[in-house]
Scaffold this active site. Sequence first.
Site, PDB file in Angstrom:
ATOM      1  N   GLY A 335       1.082  -1.315   0.064  1.00 38.50           N
ATOM      2  CA  GLY A 335      -0.445  -0.145   0.057  1.00 38.50           C
ATOM      3  C   GLY A 335       0.477   1.006   0.279  1.00 38.50           C
ATOM      4  O   GLY A 335       1.575   1.080   0.374  1.00 38.50           O
ATOM      5  N   PHE A 337       1.888   2.806   2.276  1.00 42.98           N
ATOM      6  CA  PHE A 337       2.040   3.535   3.234  1.00 42.98           C
ATOM      7  C   PHE A 337       2.917   2.455   3.883  1.00 42.98           C
ATOM      8  O   PHE A 337       3.746   1.915   5.071  1.00 42.98           O
ATOM      9  CB  PHE A 337       0.661   4.140   4.967  1.00 42.98           C
ATOM     10  CG  PHE A 337       0.722   4.867   4.076  1.00 42.98           C
ATOM     11  CD1 PHE A 337       1.164   6.033   4.542  1.00 42.98           C
ATOM     12  CD2 PHE A 337      -1.061   4.864   3.802  1.00 42.98           C
ATOM     13  CE1 PHE A 337       0.399   7.252   4.376  1.00 42.98           C
ATOM     14  CE2 PHE A 337      -1.304   6.115   3.453  1.00 42.98           C
ATOM     15  CZ  PHE A 337      -0.868   7.294   4.018  1.00 42.98           C
ATOM     16  N   GLY A 338       3.519   1.463   3.133  1.00 42.47           N
ATOM     17  CA  GLY A 338       4.080   0.152   3.193  1.00 42.47           C
ATOM     18  C   GLY A 338       3.342  -0.995   3.091  1.00 42.47           C
ATOM     19  O   GLY A 338       2.104  -1.450   2.710  1.00 42.47           O
ATOM     20  N   GLU A 339       4.353  -2.158   3.615  1.00 44.20           N
ATOM     21  CA  GLU A 339       3.869  -3.730   2.594  1.00 44.20           C
ATOM     22  C   GLU A 339       2.463  -4.417   3.693  1.00 44.20           C
ATOM     23  O   GLU A 339       2.695  -3.991   4.972  1.00 44.20           O
ATOM     24  CB  GLU A 339       5.500  -4.706   3.081  1.00 44.20           C
ATOM     25  CG  GLU A 339       6.806  -4.244   1.934  1.00 44.20           C
ATOM     26  CD  GLU A 339       6.037  -3.865   1.092  1.00 44.20           C
ATOM     27  OE1 GLU A 339       5.011  -5.371   0.055  1.00 44.20           O
ATOM     28  OE2 GLU A 339       6.365  -3.439  -0.168  1.00 44.20           O
ATOM     29  N   ASP A 451      -8.587   9.137   0.672  1.00 44.60           N
ATOM     30  CA  ASP A 451      -7.603   7.893  -0.512  1.00 44.60           C
ATOM     31  C   ASP A 451      -8.777   7.367  -0.912  1.00 44.60           C
ATOM     32  O   ASP A 451      -8.273   5.865  -0.473  1.00 44.60           O
ATOM     33  CB  ASP A 451      -6.553   7.608   0.155  1.00 44.60           C
ATOM     34  CG  ASP A 451      -5.637   7.028  -1.174  1.00 44.60           C
ATOM     35  OD1 ASP A 451      -5.938   7.009  -2.262  1.00 44.60           O
ATOM     36  OD2 ASP A 451      -4.818   6.375  -1.236  1.00 44.60           O
TER      37      ASP A 451
END
Length: 648
Positions: A335, A337-339, A451
């Site tokens: 995503g 913001f990270g995995e 989002d």
Amino acid sequence: MSCCACFTFLCLLSSFLTSFTVCAQDPTYVYHDCSDTTTTRNSTYFTNLRTLLASLSSRNASYSTGFQNATAGQAPDKVTGLFLCRGDLSPEVCRSCVSFSVNDILSRCPNNREVVLYYDECMLRYSHQNILSTLITAGAVVLRNDSTNQFERFNDVLLSALNPAVTDAASSSRKFDARKASFAASQTFYGLVQCTPDLTTLDCSTCLLTAINLLPSDRLGGRYLMPSCNSRFEFYPFYNQTNGRSSPSPRPPRPERKGGNSNLEVVAIVVSTIVVVLLLIACCCFVTKRKNKAYNRTPAFDGHEIATADSLQLDYRTIQAATNDFSEGNNIGRGGFGEVYKGILSNGTEVAVKRLSKTSGQGETEFKNEVVVVAKLRHRNLVKLLGFSLERQERILVYEYLPNKSLDCFLFDPAKQSQLDWTKRYHIIGGVARGILYLHQDSRLTIIHRDLKASNILLDADMNPKIADFGMARIFGMDQTQENTNRIVGTYGYMAPEYAMQGQYSVKSDVYSFGVSVLEIVSGKKNSSFYQTDAHDLLSYAWWLWRKGTPLDLVDPVIVHNCDRSEVVRCIHIGLLCVQEDPVERPAISTIILMLTSNTVTLPVPREPGLFFQSTPTKDPLDTDQSMKTQSIPCSVDNASITELYPR
Ligand SMILES: *[C@@H]1O[C@H](CO)[C@@H](O)[C@H](O)[C@H]1NC(C)=O
Ligand SMILES: *[C@@H]1O[C@H](CO)[C@@H](O)[C@H](O)[C@H]1NC(C)=O
Ligand SMILES: *[C@@H]1O[C@H](CO)[C@@H](O)[C@H](O)[C@H]1NC(C)=O
Ligand SMILES: *[C@@H]1O[C@H](CO)[C@@H](O)[C@H](O)[C@H]1NC(C)=O
Ligand SMILES: *[C@@H]1O[C@H](CO)[C@@H](O)[C@H](O)[C@H]1NC(C)=O
């Protein structure tokens, strides 16, 4: 009978009677909200307030209609106030509730300029502002029964019973409706909706639709209270049924008692009836008191019930073990913001673990505080945040795991599109709207998602939508108070033009993204990878068809032959209203819910959609490639299936 026993009996009897008297007189306190602005007891404002309260509780106040407004004094010390009694109660009960509340209010909020005080029986409000004929939803509060209910799809059952109640209440002069409904063979529940009668029909239905859509339908009872309106449901009759209505399918009547009545039998019946009645009254009083203690009073979404940082913090090793040390095999997506990893906790619970990339600029305390705030947001259309870890320089969020994938996996995949028929798509649109309503409606803390998109709408096993990734801007320490930001979180194709270009965001930027999602759901096409000779993006295409008078040409061929056309056209219409250029013109999410649920509301004519991107490469200074550089989320322009699966 011994004297002692007799004495005991008298004691019991008198205590029954005492508790009965208490029950009959004191209204049951529910909640109050004192404002921040204060006044002093010797001020002119306070003198006016006393006059106001006296006139509201005066003999000639209209207890028979259950509503009265009054004002006292002149600006700037003018006070406006009102009371509203529950619509089923008699004038006597109303009067006694109001008399009690005018005294109680000054002890609960001794020097506040603006107060709302709720009891079971009535509500009392005053303010230095003009509150009459004004829709006010700020300061909402949810009350939840402690026990959860296990009825399948109860939310749908509840809404289908209460939607007509809203329509009837809004168009009646007392702005009240109560009814019971049966479902699943032998279950009955009771619902009530009420607005202050000074509202217009439209304001009342907007308010009530918010109120019923945010009822905690996963519980055995609940209320949603706002200054302008309120709603409530229980699995027991809590209102005077003489004034309530029945649903179309009432319970089958009890079989009647047959046979001759000897005198003895009559006496027995009379005596036992009296005893039962006394016991019932005692029980009723007892239960009412206990019930109130047991109820969870949650100032809307700001509650104390669920989360504290301690209860949410998880050991890093626990998470390491659950995810096989973040193994590649457990990775289920990436995503913005990270995995994201799938994990199984030692008790067997499946979770989605989001390992945040290390660029968050937040201090540890702020991070914890924000996680707690976000974890308190609980709604059936939001993915649950279960916990976090903050060790070894890592920031990790743990969510509930949803076995079905995100909406885009179905919607844009030719092999799976057909699994989403129109009924399911319509249900998804409604659920997403309710999730957003919950985020936006929080009066103390409006959460703007920033989002919203098909890949952030996850689906549970029954294809109920759950919004993911809300509150990330808070957790990542991006300024929520500034309505203008340099750090843009969002996705190509879903971002409102004013947000993408000037960084200005508001609830209306979420409405824009919602509109894009609705048009995608209807058409089965992805906005950002859309191409037709007539238009280069889905929104322009939808607009073009709308102008041409052939909106049905937009509909996904997979569902077009088997759908409710008026519903579909209404959804396209709503979608177009949401993506209008001017944020002010876009409807609020509560209005959208009204438009979705009521056919009687006339929708305004949409204006041309606001766009900031072109799907074909251009040399425009606002070229998408340029604006993409400011975004922290990679877009999935050319990948029709999944780029972001978190948290599933
Ligand atoms: C009201 O009382 C406060 C102290 O309680 C005092 O400071 C103030 O001067 C008083 N105002 C008037 C108008 O008497
Ligand atoms: C009640 O009547 C009195 C005079 O009889 C009047 O002064 C007062 O304003 C009335 N109150 C209301 C709430 O109508
Ligand atoms: C219930 O409503 C009926 C009809 O309006 C009324 O006569 C009765 O007093 C009410 N009961 C209570 C407890 O308010
Ligand atoms: C407020 O009360 C006055 C008199 O009691 C009445 O004439 C007026 O219509 C009321 N206003 C509203 C908005 O109900
Ligand atoms: C919760 O619901 C149950 C079933 O309707 C009811 O018996 C109980 O009194 C309720 N509890 C509260 C706190 O309202």
